[in-house]
Design a protein around this motif. Structure first.
Motif, PDB file in Angstrom:
ATOM      1  N   ARG A  24     -43.170  84.948 -47.883  1.00 35.98           N
ATOM      2  CA  ARG A  24     -42.872  83.524 -48.037  1.00 35.98           C
ATOM      3  C   ARG A  24     -41.733  83.187 -47.078  1.00 35.98           C
ATOM      4  O   ARG A  24     -40.731  83.895 -47.008  1.00 35.98           O
ATOM      5  N   VAL A  25     -41.922  82.093 -46.361  1.00 38.58           N
ATOM      6  CA  VAL A  25     -40.926  81.671 -45.377  1.00 38.58           C
ATOM      7  C   VAL A  25     -40.559  80.219 -45.635  1.00 38.58           C
ATOM      8  O   VAL A  25     -41.434  79.369 -45.796  1.00 38.58           O
ATOM      9  N   LEU A  26     -39.263  79.932 -45.682  1.00 35.21           N
ATOM     10  CA  LEU A  26     -38.793  78.554 -45.793  1.00 35.21           C
ATOM     11  C   LEU A  26     -38.236  78.146 -44.436  1.00 35.21           C
ATOM     12  O   LEU A  26     -37.299  78.754 -43.918  1.00 35.21           O
ATOM     13  N   ASN A  27     -38.822  77.106 -43.845  1.00 38.08           N
ATOM     14  CA  ASN A  27     -38.414  76.634 -42.528  1.00 38.08           C
ATOM     15  C   ASN A  27     -37.455  75.456 -42.666  1.00 38.08           C
ATOM     16  O   ASN A  27     -37.815  74.413 -43.217  1.00 38.08           O
ATOM     17  N   VAL A  28     -36.234  75.641 -42.169  1.00 36.82           N
ATOM     18  CA  VAL A  28     -35.187  74.618 -42.268  1.00 36.82           C
ATOM     19  C   VAL A  28     -34.796  74.153 -40.870  1.00 36.82           C
ATOM     20  O   VAL A  28     -34.563  74.970 -39.976  1.00 36.82           O
ATOM     21  N   TYR A  29     -34.732  72.848 -40.699  1.00 40.63           N
ATOM     22  CA  TYR A  29     -34.372  72.224 -39.412  1.00 40.63           C
ATOM     23  C   TYR A  29     -32.977  71.624 -39.571  1.00 40.63           C
ATOM     24  O   TYR A  29     -32.758  70.733 -40.408  1.00 40.63           O
ATOM     25  N   THR A  30     -32.022  72.097 -38.772  1.00 39.61           N
ATOM     26  CA  THR A  30     -30.635  71.701 -38.960  1.00 39.61           C
ATOM     27  C   THR A  30     -29.875  71.842 -37.647  1.00 39.61           C
ATOM     28  O   THR A  30     -30.449  72.213 -36.625  1.00 39.61           O
ATOM     29  N   TYR A  55     -32.998  74.589 -34.765  1.00 41.80           N
ATOM     30  CA  TYR A  55     -31.812  73.772 -34.539  1.00 41.80           C
ATOM     31  C   TYR A  55     -32.082  72.571 -33.635  1.00 41.80           C
ATOM     32  O   TYR A  55     -32.904  72.636 -32.729  1.00 41.80           O
ATOM     33  N   PHE A  56     -31.339  71.486 -33.909  1.00 37.30           N
ATOM     34  CA  PHE A  56     -31.331  70.329 -33.018  1.00 37.30           C
ATOM     35  C   PHE A  56     -29.879  70.016 -32.659  1.00 37.30           C
ATOM     36  O   PHE A  56     -28.953  70.394 -33.391  1.00 37.30           O
ATOM     37  N   GLY A  57     -29.676  69.333 -31.526  1.00 40.41           N
ATOM     38  CA  GLY A  57     -28.328  69.055 -31.053  1.00 40.41           C
ATOM     39  C   GLY A  57     -27.782  67.708 -31.476  1.00 40.41           C
ATOM     40  O   GLY A  57     -26.569  67.520 -31.531  1.00 40.41           O
ATOM     41  N   ASP A  74     -39.797  72.697 -43.900  1.00 38.82           N
ATOM     42  CA  ASP A  74     -39.819  72.489 -45.346  1.00 38.82           C
ATOM     43  C   ASP A  74     -38.602  71.702 -45.827  1.00 38.82           C
ATOM     44  O   ASP A  74     -38.667  71.009 -46.842  1.00 38.82           O
ATOM     45  N   VAL A  75     -37.490  71.842 -45.118  1.00 39.14           N
ATOM     46  CA  VAL A  75     -36.264  71.107 -45.423  1.00 39.14           C
ATOM     47  C   VAL A  75     -35.628  70.700 -44.099  1.00 39.14           C
ATOM     48  O   VAL A  75     -35.626  71.473 -43.134  1.00 39.14           O
ATOM     49  N   ILE A  76     -35.097  69.491 -44.061  1.00 36.39           N
ATOM     50  CA  ILE A  76     -34.338  69.023 -42.902  1.00 36.39           C
ATOM     51  C   ILE A  76     -32.959  68.611 -43.379  1.00 36.39           C
ATOM     52  O   ILE A  76     -32.814  68.000 -44.446  1.00 36.39           O
ATOM     53  N   ILE A  77     -31.931  68.972 -42.622  1.00 37.65           N
ATOM     54  CA  ILE A  77     -30.571  68.526 -42.908  1.00 37.65           C
ATOM     55  C   ILE A  77     -30.225  67.480 -41.858  1.00 37.65           C
ATOM     56  O   ILE A  77     -29.992  67.810 -40.689  1.00 37.65           O
ATOM     57  N   GLY A  78     -30.234  66.202 -42.253  1.00 38.07           N
ATOM     58  CA  GLY A  78     -30.097  65.124 -41.282  1.00 38.07           C
ATOM     59  C   GLY A  78     -29.137  64.037 -41.709  1.00 38.07           C
ATOM     60  O   GLY A  78     -28.870  63.831 -42.899  1.00 38.07           O
TER      61      GLY A  78
END
Length: 356
Positions: A24-30, A55-57, A74-78
């Motif tokens: 199981r993999v949780l993909n987080v964009y931050t 990652y984003f800048g 699956d989750v974004i920190i924005g």
């Protein structure tokens, strides 16, 4: 025939075993350096899964990518103003608040923000302030105190700092700082205000070294940059690295008397998330006081978690550019109307082409 059927049975059983043991993999964009290593380890142990970080800048970079149809997260920190538009586009799921038991750890003053009054799609995670990071040794010699945004825009200061100043490669932050310098609302959409900002940037940019949101703190460390528009958490880490390196000059941070912008970053779940159950488990993990404490103590990020803040070192909480005082002028970003956003993006592109 019997042998062939036996082979099929073995292959089928093998496939079932592989599926049963699929990771199981949780993909987080931050953004980078925004989850404590200890929290990552604890989450992976608890969920028997792997946390994959992308990652984003810049918040607008993230928003543009998701708006264009990017999936796999699956989750974004924005940041608030960026995720507000994504929710309106139908890109973010409605949050099921009863599934977030750890929400009680979040200080109520950070809930019900203007971009999401009901917390229908977002939960507060952490925040950063945009401030001045600077080479105190150098600026003291020049007689410059960076307690005003004028140091980034006024020729009186810039002539002394020429070639050693960086500002963010982010039109929202640079526009907000220029508007504050001009005594205007940092979220102004008034065409006259925006025209003034363009003139200010055109005049000041000839003195700047570059637009830089990602490597400026390294330039502060190596002495090439004397004054940098800085995120509070990046600046904190630069100061820690400076102590370890035993530099022969001192780095510091300072808030500005006109006020500073805060970016409240939030946890959101994309509509296209593949494992929403795991996403909620992750959100509950990072909202725990210990996780919030580790994030702030390790990275210098500010956390909206009163219990975690009470556990932090006095050295950290004494930085007014990490945990602001009640008398400081603090502003949050609001989303631009579409026409304003398009206009400013076009002007920003032109300004960057004109620089140097």
């Amino acid at each position: 025939m019997v042998k062939f059927n036996k082979i099929l049975s073995i292959v089928g059983f093998s496939c079932l075993v592989n599926i049963a043991h699929a990771e199981r993999v949780l993909n987080v964009y931050t953004t980078s350096n925004y989850i404590a290593d200890s929290t990552i380890e604890k989450f992976q142990q608890n969920c028997k899964c792997r946390l994959a970080l992308s990652y984003f800048g810049d918040p607008q970079e993230m928003a543009a990518k998701i708006a264009a149809g990017a999936t796999g997260y699956d989750v974004i920190i924005g940041t608030g103003y960026a995720i507000q538009d994504l929710y309106k586009m139908g890109k973010l799921d409605t949050i099921r608040l009863p599934q977030i038991s750890a929400l009680t750890n979040v200080d109520s003053k950070f809930l019900h923000q203007s971009f999401d009054p009901q917390n229908a799609f977002s939960v507060p995670y952490a925040y950063t302030m945009t401030v001045a990071g600077y080479n105190k040794t150098k600026l003291d010699k020049l007689g410059i105190v960076p307690d005003t945004w004028a140091v980034f825009f006024d020729e009186k200061y810039l002539k002394k700092l020429q070639g050693h100043v960086t500002v963010f490669d982010s039109q929202r932050n640079v526009y907000a700082a220029a508007l504050l310098y001009l005594g205007k609302d940092p979220n102004s959409t008034n065409p006259n205000d925006l025209a003034l900002v363009r003139k200010v940037i055109e005049k000041a940019s000839r003195y700047w070294a570059r637009y830089d949101s990602t490597t400026y703190y390294r330039s502060l460390l190596n002495g090439d940059v004397w004054l940098a528009m800085s995120y509070s958490n990046d600046l904190f880490n630069a100061l820690q690295d400076a102590k370890k390196a035993k530099l022969n000059y001192q780095l510091a941070g300072m808030v500005q008397k006109e006020g500073n912008m805060i970016e409240l970053d939030n946890l959101v779940i994309p509509v296209a998330a593949k494992d929403k159950q795991l996403a909620y488990q992750f959100i509950n993990q990072v909202l725990q006081p210990r996780s919030a404490y580790d994030l702030s103590q390790e990275t210098g990020a500010s956390v909206p978690n009163a219990k975690a803040v009470s556990m932090l070192s006095r050295q950290l909480t004494n930085y007014s550019w990490i945990y602001p005082r009640r008398d400081q002028k603090i502003y949050g970003f609001t989303a631009y109307p579409p026409k304003t956003r398009i206009l400013i993006n076009e002007v920003w592109t032109e300004l960057k082409m004109e620089c140097h």
